[in-house]
Design a protein around this motif. Structure first.
Motif, mmCIF file in Angstrom:
data_model
loop_
_atom_site.group_PDB
_atom_site.id
_atom_site.type_symbol
_atom_site.label_atom_id
_atom_site.label_comp_id
_atom_site.label_asym_id
_atom_site.label_seq_id
_atom_site.Cartn_x
_atom_site.Cartn_y
_atom_site.Cartn_z
ATOM 1 N N LYS A 87 0.769 -1.262 0.598
ATOM 2 C CA LYS A 87 0.114 0.017 -0.312
ATOM 3 C C LYS A 87 0.995 1.327 0.154
ATOM 4 N N LYS A 88 0.192 2.879 -0.733
ATOM 5 C CA LYS A 88 1.118 4.056 -0.261
ATOM 6 C C LYS A 88 0.033 4.309 0.650
ATOM 7 N N LEU A 89 0.538 5.198 1.491
ATOM 8 C CA LEU A 89 -0.507 6.219 2.585
ATOM 9 C C LEU A 89 -0.389 7.887 1.758
ATOM 10 N N TYR A 90 -1.795 8.483 1.375
ATOM 11 C CA TYR A 90 -1.768 9.844 1.352
ATOM 12 C C TYR A 90 -2.261 10.403 2.328
ATOM 13 N N SER A 91 -1.130 11.790 2.523
ATOM 14 C CA SER A 91 -1.998 12.360 3.679
ATOM 15 C C SER A 91 -3.137 13.172 2.990
ATOM 16 N N THR A 92 -3.860 13.883 4.154
ATOM 17 C CA THR A 92 -4.860 14.360 2.937
ATOM 18 C C THR A 92 -5.609 16.063 3.686
ATOM 19 N N SER A 93 -6.140 16.840 3.303
ATOM 20 C CA SER A 93 -6.643 18.300 3.865
ATOM 21 C C SER A 93 -6.672 18.159 5.451
ATOM 22 N N ASP A 94 -7.549 16.948 5.073
ATOM 23 C CA ASP A 94 -8.070 16.351 6.599
ATOM 24 C C ASP A 94 -6.992 15.776 7.404
ATOM 25 N N PRO A 95 -6.611 16.957 8.638
ATOM 26 C CA PRO A 95 -5.224 16.112 9.465
ATOM 27 C C PRO A 95 -5.982 14.860 10.083
ATOM 28 N N ASP A 96 -6.038 14.537 10.416
ATOM 29 C CA ASP A 96 -6.813 13.543 10.786
ATOM 30 C C ASP A 96 -7.329 12.517 9.984
ATOM 31 N N LEU A 97 -6.971 12.790 8.500
ATOM 32 C CA LEU A 97 -7.641 11.109 8.117
ATOM 33 C C LEU A 97 -6.790 11.108 6.467
ATOM 34 N N VAL A 98 -6.719 9.816 5.979
ATOM 35 C CA VAL A 98 -5.661 9.971 5.051
ATOM 36 C C VAL A 98 -5.886 8.576 4.024
ATOM 37 N N ILE A 99 -5.732 8.235 3.134
ATOM 38 C CA ILE A 99 -6.572 7.894 2.098
ATOM 39 C C ILE A 99 -4.925 6.790 1.662
ATOM 40 N N ALA A 100 -5.560 5.483 2.075
ATOM 41 C CA ALA A 100 -4.801 4.484 1.487
ATOM 42 C C ALA A 100 -4.777 3.923 0.149
ATOM 43 N N TYR A 101 -3.637 3.618 -0.527
ATOM 44 C CA TYR A 101 -3.966 2.761 -2.423
ATOM 45 C C TYR A 101 -3.792 1.852 -2.098
#
Ligand code: C5P
Length: 238
Positions: A17-31
């Motif tokens: 997996k790759k993990l991306y930060s998002t505009s919400d510091p509490d949330l990430v997107i897993a690819y």
């Protein structure tokens, strides 16, 4: 539908997996990638559509667990390969639950694969590629500050609860849950179940034939890898 935060930079790339930060510091997107590795990366390959299948299967398992009161990092699936998750401070301890003897337990203790255990056994491994994820005692995790005694107690209870829920669900679909690995992390002081739950991280055997429906088909060159992942997804979706 709640608004989806904006995908920002990649901050971690693992084997699957790759993990991306998002505009919400509490949330990430897993690819979820199609890359498959085994034996600490010594064996590499790709399993076609694996990323999409593991994303979907994890969604179904996390949803089932949440309904049963297990708190997870899962927020929602965003696309074929992307999952929105709560950001975790990962505890560097992999928790393995075993119902039947298989894999490294069979090898280490000289037991037959498939031997039933009288009760589920919980094991811990230190998450370190450099050290090849050595098995540890809970005492090691506490001594080296990887987790507190209270956190480990919670992890143990949660791991056994997950085992009970998934074993029952899978049994109804003709699948034996042989063993699996979980990862936990902290989110605003709470322990949440993280990572993914899929044929990469679990051993699934057909109940009737004992046919392997998981990553062991890739690890052991048994063939029919994609077909096994598809078959597992079909059963979990049914
Ligand atoms: O190899 P071993 O028998 O210790 O694996 C136990 C379970 O944990 C298996 O279901 C395997 O897929 C999973 N596992 C994992 N990631 C690791 C080690 C094991 O998902 N690094």
């Amino acid at each position: 539908m709640e608004s989806t935060p904006q995908k920002l930079e990649m901050f971690y790339e693992g084997k699957a997996k790759k993990l991306y930060s998002t505009s919400d510091p509490d949330l990430v997107i897993a690819y979820f990638k199609d890359d498959a590795t085994a034996f600490d990366g010594a064996k590499r390959g790709t399993i076609e559509s694996k990323g999409a299948m593991n994303n979907r299967m994890s969604e179904l398992f996390f949803t089932l667990l949440e309904k049963s009161g297990v708190k997870t990092h899962f927020v929602r699936r965003l696309s074929d390969r992307e999952m929105l998750c709560k950001r975790l401070q990962i505890i560097p301890v992999e928790t393995v639950v075993r119902n039947l003897v298989a894999g490294s337990m069979a090898k280490r203790l000289g037991r037959e694969e498939g031997e039933p255990l009288p009760h589920p056994i919980v094991e811990y491994y230190y998450k370190s590629d450099a050290l090849h994820d050595p098995m540890i005692l809970g005492q090691h995790a506490i001594a080296f500050g990887w987790a507190t005694a209270a956190e480990l107690e919670q992890i143990d209870t949660l791991a056994l609860k997950v085992d009970g829920i998934l074993s029952k669900f899978l049994d109804q679909r003709g699948v034996t849950l042989v063993d699996f690995k979980l990862e936990f992390g902290r989110h605003h002081g709470e322990i949440l179940l993280g990572d993914e739950i899929c044929p990469d991280t679990c051993r699934f055997w057909d109940k009737a034939t004992r046919q392997k429906l998981d990553k062991d088909r890739f690890r052991r060159d048994l063939g029919g890898v994609e077909e096994a992942y598809h078959e597992m997804l079909r059963r979990v979706e049914s």
